[in-house]
Design an enzyme around this catalytic site. Sequence first.
Site, PDB file in Angstrom:
ATOM      1  N   HIS A 458      96.819  50.741 129.874  1.00  0.00           N
ATOM      2  CA  HIS A 458      95.526  51.388 130.123  1.00  0.00           C
ATOM      3  C   HIS A 458      94.745  50.612 131.192  1.00  0.00           C
ATOM      4  O   HIS A 458      94.236  51.178 132.157  1.00  0.00           O
ATOM      5  CB  HIS A 458      94.729  51.446 128.816  1.00  0.00           C
ATOM      6  CG  HIS A 458      93.350  51.987 129.010  1.00  0.00           C
ATOM      7  ND1 HIS A 458      92.260  51.170 129.223  1.00  0.00           N
ATOM      8  CD2 HIS A 458      92.897  53.257 129.090  1.00  0.00           C
ATOM      9  CE1 HIS A 458      91.193  51.920 129.397  1.00  0.00           C
ATOM     10  NE2 HIS A 458      91.545  53.196 129.311  1.00  0.00           N
ATOM     11  N   CYS A 835     101.860  63.530 138.779  1.00  0.00           N
ATOM     12  CA  CYS A 835     100.575  62.843 138.673  1.00  0.00           C
ATOM     13  C   CYS A 835     100.661  61.596 137.806  1.00  0.00           C
ATOM     14  O   CYS A 835      99.651  61.010 137.457  1.00  0.00           O
ATOM     15  CB  CYS A 835      99.492  63.781 138.151  1.00  0.00           C
ATOM     16  SG  CYS A 835      99.883  64.425 136.523  1.00  0.00           S
TER      17      CYS A 835
END
Length: 878
Positions: A458, A835
């Site tokens: 993250h 993506c």
Amino acid sequence: MANKWVYMFSEGDMTMRNLLGGKGANLAEMTTIGLPVPQGFTITTEACTQYYEDGRKINDEIMAQAMEGVKKMEEINGKKFGDLENPLLVSVRSGARASMPGMMDTILNLGLNDEVVAAMIAHNPDPAFERFVYDSYRRFIQMFSDVVMEVGKKYFEQLIDKMKEEKGVKFDVELTAADLKTLAEQFKAEYKNQLGTDFPSDPVEQLKLAIEAVFRSWDNPRANVYRRDNDIPYSWGTAVNVMPMVFGNLNNESGTGVAFTRDPATGEKKLMGEFLINAQGEDVVAGVRTPMPIAQMEQEFPEAYAEFLKVCETLENHYHDMQDMEFTVENKKLYMLQCRNGKRTAQAALQIACDLVDEGHKTEEEAVAMIDPRNLDTLLHPQFDAAALKAATPMGKGLGASPGAACGKIVFTADDAESWAAKGEKVVLVRLETSPEDITGMKSAQGILTVRGGMTSHAAVVARGMGTCCVSGCGDIIMDEENKKFTLAGKEFHEGDFISIDGTTGNIYDGVIKTVDASIAGTFGRVMAWADKYRTLKVRTNADTPADAKKARELGAEGIGLCRTEHMFFDPERIAAFREMICSDTVEEREEALNKILPYQQGDFKALYEALEGNPVTIRFLDPPLHEFVPTEEADIEKLAKAKNKSVEEIKALCNSLHEFNPMMGHRGCRLAVTYPEIAKMQTKAVIRAAIEVQKEHPDWNVEPEIMIPLVCEVKELKYVKKVVVETADAEIAAAGVDLKYEVGTMIEIPRAALTADEIAKEADFFCFGTNDLTQMTFGFSRDDAGKFLNAYYDAKIFENDPFAKLDQTGVGKLMDMAVKLGKPVNPKLHIGICGEHGGDPSSVEFCHKIGLDYVSCSPFRVPIARLAAAQAAIANK
């Protein structure tokens, strides 16, 4: 004939790079064009592969051919290996296909022993010559012990320092022949002390051990790390170059140097380099003494300097690129020891590329092809001041997850980062790992340092998106978040202490290192314009905020390929409403809560459309599992209980029930829309209403939202959610009495979706590969935890790269290729992009070009990288 393992320099040329390695191919090429190269031979990269296949041994055939090479070298040079009358001394150097400066090993002055030393001195009684011989001997023992026998430099350096101290001198050059003779004796004694055997005196044995050592250094830790960072396959191996020694340390009429035909830091067209009188090459490279600028060589050795300038011109005109050269002057005569296309900063690379086009050396396409896209990253972020960095020593290292330089006071929570930054403090956020709600703190920080997580954790993904420097996965940190402190390299750091991190190298420094702001110069725009001219892939960006979208547009993005809507829910007012929705018992209650969020979402999407000015915007519907949104703090739980008229216990029980054993494969993505269609309805209304508003305000723009349903694995599931979306959207459009086009597509991130892409394509207007999840599900690795064990995989050579940072083309790539081939024939209008984080990785971009994708999408600061990589793919695959 059996395999040819050995080539004389006169037998090769620069096209044989794969076989002879870069150094060997260039030595052969310099020989061919008539430059002064001491004549030797190259042992091929195939021999290196053979050495590993034979259990790290050099077989007799290779050694026999090497000795044949020595014989030819003796004939050419009129000296004999191990001879007492006229001894031939050699250097043994590595040379891989791709330049790996300083990663592998070199041994100089090989062939010396006590007898050869004595014989050389007897033939030339000049005291200066005696000093030279002992200087060469002690260097040989030191290098051989360190490189070949892995004794370690420090023992010898301690002995040299002790000797200099005793004699009251500062530099090695000031030691006398007698001092150096004593040192050579001490070195041999240290060798015996460390290894229990005498220093080998047979030159043939020395040579064999040295060749093995160079092959072995292909697998040393620093070479392995460098290869992984620079996409150099382990299977390539290194060549070995054996050449006669020329002595820069012979006397004061001799010297050695390293030079670049252009400035490697700025690209300016001028000779740049350093030179040392009475020295060997390692002295310049290792910085044992401070060398003089190359221009001074003109006063010392005018003839050699004039010849060297001619050589520079010849090489630039021959290779049509900036050259990095090593050379030696022996008794005023110039010898070339190496040339290669020089390593350069991104800024210099752009300048040199433009200059070479202007000078007629390169076409625009060749100029585009010669720039390493990964280097562009550094142009867009603040950098450490080069001089300050050189003077600093890193105290730890993690993964360079998001480039740039950051320096600030340590804080341990996102809230602290926010409040300290609000007071004007520069902070570095240090966390065990980050989570989505840390985003505001991450935005406020100069940089982010985490103990856990890999290149697509993250922290890394978000930091790259924001263009914030990030070093992730520094497992050496002993963290104590509770007491706001951590320990690294034996030092305890507390909140407010200064730390500096380098997101390009992953290095961590104690204290403050000065930074300088990035500047995008004119050459950047010029090269990018060439790239845009030749590429066929479109480049979009992954952006969730108007600021990110704007930045990406500045850097050349042609649309948004991924807007993650969940990042918009963490604002305090919205999260409260969203939590009420999660804790609702009925559809009506859920709709009521979602209606509070609707205007916010609509505003978000409107701002994004405005930032994109009619370019495509792909909006992904809610993806994460619901447990990521539930409160953890007691005060937040009480507030929610009050709002929902429930007890604190009931709320806690509900929150606990949402926790899943494996949330990444749990109740998330389109599965939420199947269970709670009202979420998809609310998001559709927001997307369409915002589009209608913007279209009215800007009738000349083409606003056509692309709604992306994540995590689909079955066509019926897509059909179900799509029906909700289409009914809601069509009703909104009809009510507004306007004409608005929109598309509904899906993310391909589950292997089953790729395998059944022909069915899914019937219902989808577009596909977009979410390769972070597709990689995770195909490998069965958790992308947040894999970093803990992947290092063992690199060491065992099971993997050469992190599959989350560099697309796995054989496995994950096969699924992508299959999805394209199955989907396009069923729906010829289907447009397909990527993506996942791989959209900004050059080798992955090339793969996307090859399998026929329409666009790649990446974080804003990687847009220029993707543009350049897309152009290179188009040029290479013409």
